[in-house]
Design an enzyme around this catalytic site. Sequence first.
Site, PDB file in Angstrom:
ATOM      1  N   ASP A  40       0.842  -1.199   0.000  1.00  0.00           N
ATOM      2  CA  ASP A  40       0.000   0.000   0.000  1.00  0.00           C
ATOM      3  C   ASP A  40       0.879   1.252   0.000  1.00  0.00           C
ATOM      4  O   ASP A  40       1.645   1.479   0.937  1.00  0.00           O
ATOM      5  CB  ASP A  40      -0.886  -0.016   1.250  1.00  0.00           C
ATOM      6  CG  ASP A  40      -2.121   0.834   1.118  1.00  0.00           C
ATOM      7  OD1 ASP A  40      -2.158   1.712   0.243  1.00  0.00           O
ATOM      8  OD2 ASP A  40      -3.069   0.624   1.902  1.00  0.00           O
ATOM      9  N   ASP A  41       0.793   2.042  -1.073  1.00  0.00           N
ATOM     10  CA  ASP A  41       1.523   3.320  -1.168  1.00  0.00           C
ATOM     11  C   ASP A  41       3.041   3.137  -1.226  1.00  0.00           C
ATOM     12  O   ASP A  41       3.788   3.969  -0.709  1.00  0.00           O
ATOM     13  CB  ASP A  41       1.197   4.236   0.027  1.00  0.00           C
ATOM     14  CG  ASP A  41      -0.158   4.916  -0.090  1.00  0.00           C
ATOM     15  OD1 ASP A  41      -0.947   4.507  -0.956  1.00  0.00           O
ATOM     16  OD2 ASP A  41      -0.426   5.843   0.683  1.00  0.00           O
ATOM     17  N   CYS A  78      -5.863   3.845  -4.134  1.00  0.00           N
ATOM     18  CA  CYS A  78      -6.115   2.648  -3.322  1.00  0.00           C
ATOM     19  C   CYS A  78      -7.361   1.869  -3.736  1.00  0.00           C
ATOM     20  O   CYS A  78      -7.274   0.738  -4.216  1.00  0.00           O
ATOM     21  CB  CYS A  78      -6.257   3.048  -1.853  1.00  0.00           C
ATOM     22  SG  CYS A  78      -4.825   3.869  -1.138  1.00  0.00           S
ATOM     23  N   ARG A  82      -7.922  -1.680  -6.179  1.00  0.00           N
ATOM     24  CA  ARG A  82      -8.511  -2.903  -5.641  1.00  0.00           C
ATOM     25  C   ARG A  82      -9.751  -3.321  -6.429  1.00  0.00           C
ATOM     26  O   ARG A  82      -9.997  -4.521  -6.636  1.00  0.00           O
ATOM     27  CB  ARG A  82      -8.832  -2.704  -4.155  1.00  0.00           C
ATOM     28  CG  ARG A  82      -7.572  -2.536  -3.336  1.00  0.00           C
ATOM     29  CD  ARG A  82      -7.783  -1.837  -1.996  1.00  0.00           C
ATOM     30  NE  ARG A  82      -6.562  -1.147  -1.625  1.00  0.00           N
ATOM     31  CZ  ARG A  82      -5.493  -1.725  -1.102  1.00  0.00           C
ATOM     32  NH1 ARG A  82      -5.513  -3.010  -0.830  1.00  0.00           N
ATOM     33  NH2 ARG A  82      -4.407  -1.027  -0.843  1.00  0.00           N
ATOM     34  N   LYS A 121      -6.524  -5.373   3.849  1.00  0.00           N
ATOM     35  CA  LYS A 121      -7.322  -4.190   3.543  1.00  0.00           C
ATOM     36  C   LYS A 121      -8.313  -4.458   2.405  1.00  0.00           C
ATOM     37  O   LYS A 121      -7.921  -4.871   1.324  1.00  0.00           O
ATOM     38  CB  LYS A 121      -6.369  -3.048   3.173  1.00  0.00           C
ATOM     39  CG  LYS A 121      -7.038  -1.760   2.708  1.00  0.00           C
ATOM     40  CD  LYS A 121      -5.984  -0.697   2.474  1.00  0.00           C
ATOM     41  CE  LYS A 121      -6.545   0.562   1.834  1.00  0.00           C
ATOM     42  NZ  LYS A 121      -5.526   1.619   1.694  1.00  0.00           N
ATOM     43  N   HIS A 123     -11.434  -2.038   1.453  1.00  0.00           N
ATOM     44  CA  HIS A 123     -11.518  -0.671   0.920  1.00  0.00           C
ATOM     45  C   HIS A 123     -12.335  -0.538  -0.360  1.00  0.00           C
ATOM     46  O   HIS A 123     -12.096   0.351  -1.185  1.00  0.00           O
ATOM     47  CB  HIS A 123     -10.113  -0.094   0.710  1.00  0.00           C
ATOM     48  CG  HIS A 123     -10.086   1.411   0.744  1.00  0.00           C
ATOM     49  ND1 HIS A 123      -9.070   2.149   0.170  1.00  0.00           N
ATOM     50  CD2 HIS A 123     -10.960   2.305   1.284  1.00  0.00           C
ATOM     51  CE1 HIS A 123      -9.298   3.436   0.345  1.00  0.00           C
ATOM     52  NE2 HIS A 123     -10.440   3.549   1.027  1.00  0.00           N
ATOM     53  N   HIS A 206       1.516   2.241   3.972  1.00  0.00           N
ATOM     54  CA  HIS A 206       0.602   3.391   4.025  1.00  0.00           C
ATOM     55  C   HIS A 206       0.697   4.076   5.396  1.00  0.00           C
ATOM     56  O   HIS A 206       0.937   3.433   6.401  1.00  0.00           O
ATOM     57  CB  HIS A 206      -0.821   2.887   3.795  1.00  0.00           C
ATOM     58  CG  HIS A 206      -1.858   3.940   3.552  1.00  0.00           C
ATOM     59  ND1 HIS A 206      -2.296   4.812   4.533  1.00  0.00           N
ATOM     60  CD2 HIS A 206      -2.563   4.248   2.438  1.00  0.00           C
ATOM     61  CE1 HIS A 206      -3.233   5.596   4.026  1.00  0.00           C
ATOM     62  NE2 HIS A 206      -3.411   5.285   2.756  1.00  0.00           N
ATOM     63  N   ASP A 312      -0.420  -0.826  -4.760  1.00  0.00           N
ATOM     64  CA  ASP A 312      -1.694  -0.323  -5.269  1.00  0.00           C
ATOM     65  C   ASP A 312      -1.581   1.046  -5.933  1.00  0.00           C
ATOM     66  O   ASP A 312      -2.481   1.463  -6.656  1.00  0.00           O
ATOM     67  CB  ASP A 312      -2.746  -0.280  -4.158  1.00  0.00           C
ATOM     68  CG  ASP A 312      -2.390   0.685  -3.028  1.00  0.00           C
ATOM     69  OD1 ASP A 312      -1.240   1.168  -2.980  1.00  0.00           O
ATOM     70  OD2 ASP A 312      -3.268   0.943  -2.180  1.00  0.00           O
ATOM     71  N   ASN A 313      -0.497   1.756  -5.688  1.00  0.00           N
ATOM     72  CA  ASN A 313      -0.231   3.040  -6.354  1.00  0.00           C
ATOM     73  C   ASN A 313       1.204   3.428  -6.049  1.00  0.00           C
ATOM     74  O   ASN A 313       1.904   2.736  -5.311  1.00  0.00           O
ATOM     75  CB  ASN A 313      -1.205   4.145  -5.919  1.00  0.00           C
ATOM     76  CG  ASN A 313      -1.475   4.218  -4.441  1.00  0.00           C
ATOM     77  OD1 ASN A 313      -2.571   3.915  -3.969  1.00  0.00           O
ATOM     78  ND2 ASN A 313      -0.455   4.603  -3.680  1.00  0.00           N
ATOM     79  N   LYS A 353       1.225   9.051  -6.345  1.00  0.00           N
ATOM     80  CA  LYS A 353      -0.123   8.542  -6.117  1.00  0.00           C
ATOM     81  C   LYS A 353      -1.161   9.557  -6.573  1.00  0.00           C
ATOM     82  O   LYS A 353      -1.023  10.752  -6.346  1.00  0.00           O
ATOM     83  CB  LYS A 353      -0.291   8.271  -4.618  1.00  0.00           C
ATOM     84  CG  LYS A 353      -1.689   7.885  -4.154  1.00  0.00           C
ATOM     85  CD  LYS A 353      -1.686   7.658  -2.651  1.00  0.00           C
ATOM     86  CE  LYS A 353      -3.070   7.310  -2.113  1.00  0.00           C
ATOM     87  NZ  LYS A 353      -3.042   7.018  -0.667  1.00  0.00           N
TER      88      LYS A 353
END
Length: 523
Positions: A40-41, A78, A82, A121, A123, A206, A312-313, A353
């Site tokens: 994540d991130d 994010c 997903r 996660k 989301h 993240h 994810d980014n 991002k």
Amino acid sequence: MIRSTCVPFGFLMLLTAIGPAQVDAAEPSDRPNIIVIVADDMGFSDLGCFGGEIDTPNLDRLAAGGLRMVDFHNNAKCSETRASLLTGLWHQQSRNLSKPGNVTIAEVLRDAGYTTLMSGKWHVAQTPPQRGFDRYFGFLSGAINFYTGVDLRSGENFMRLDDQEYKAPADFYSTDAFTDYAIEFLDQARTKDQPYFLYLAHNAPHYPLQAPPEDIAKYRGKFDAGWDVIRQQRFERMQKMGLIDDSWKLSPRDPKVETFDSLSDAEKKHLLPMIEVYAAMVDRLDKNIGRVIADLEQHDELDNTLILFFSDNGACPYDHDRTPGVAPGPVDSDIAYDARWANMCNTPLRLYKQYAHEGGSATPMIAHWPAKIKAAGSISKYTGHIVDVMPTVVELAATTYPAQAHGSDVLPMQGVSLVPALTGRQSERTDSPIYWEYSGNHAVRDGQWKLVAQRNRDWELYDLSTDRSETTDVSADHPQRVIAMAQAYDQWAQRTGAKTHAKSMKTKPSSQSQLINLSRQVR
């Protein structure tokens, strides 16, 4: 049960284009286990095997035994990433799973005889048990405190074990806990005579920047040279590793970001702990991935398990320093690093991002599958996107993508199978453009050409075969190509519900500050 009859002719043509299950091990008893691990991130160059200085021996091992894709992409945000990962659709088509007309990977694989597991996660809309997962542990929202599990914005508890509320114990740390349950679920899956699918969606790294003290101590002083020096060092390592060639230039430092040497000692003291804790979070993430690898080895499953790892980014540039006076790391800190360090983490790319530029969507991608990936340690330049994961697992599972689900017709898959790229049979993407749009930032990629725009700004054109880092806009030199690609983008936007270029031009620039105000934070 998902029905798979009454397939429209056009959809059959799409399935033909994607191709039926043609993997050598197509017999149901030989189908691979599939594990998708999402960070994540995380920035493009943070991992050791992608040129970073963070200690990531387990991901490095997967890269050495598999392949690295240097042109793989997410949706730069994010939830949106997903949604496309789970459905194989552009995120606008499902509105992050809130609209009908979609089916998830878990639903497809469960009907194909797989045990379906998730930890981490979520989301997106609904819940994992509602969308095909046999077991679930994790949180339903976008960000949590790593030590308490409570939602970062509201303070509510969105942690769940299957469909029941879960209260974190005193020794909770989310990166460890998600791995604990993932391994527990794998043990349960082994009691069945069928393959499994695990979606392990970590929230690290993240924000909030929180990590155990022993992990943080490992990185004290490691980034003291500052972002300018480290960007150059990463760039040179990537060149030596063969990850990048002359088509990748080191993009100029973000003009918003000052030189590291221009900062005062007090400003450096404020900013350095952020990247140190971030590195500790990535380190801890890697340790936990190592636990999963060890578990697979213990049960003699590593050889015929496809493991995909990506973010994810791109790196996150947000000004999020909400606990002044509290250093990043402990349970009571709520801090992110900003564009200063994000610019370094995305070396050598531009932006971050939420942007459609490479720094937003390009992710380090590792694929490991010893049974089928024979060129261990190879680097693939194949252009891939997360919408390709659904057609990939449909092929590997030797199953059929359904035409109907949940009482609605299902939209066709938007990607192409990655199996030919993973097994070395295909080196380039053909006849399948890639699109992005989030919050007015938008782009279309067709072969070597990328047409991209920030919200409230006009098109830029890049020839990625000579300028992968998007440093020289050549739109003025190719006006007809700009027109043709812009028309293709708008047709896609109208078909999927994304913002057209004209609407994006009218979207106000983001109000999200990308730099922490040091004069406010440093005394």
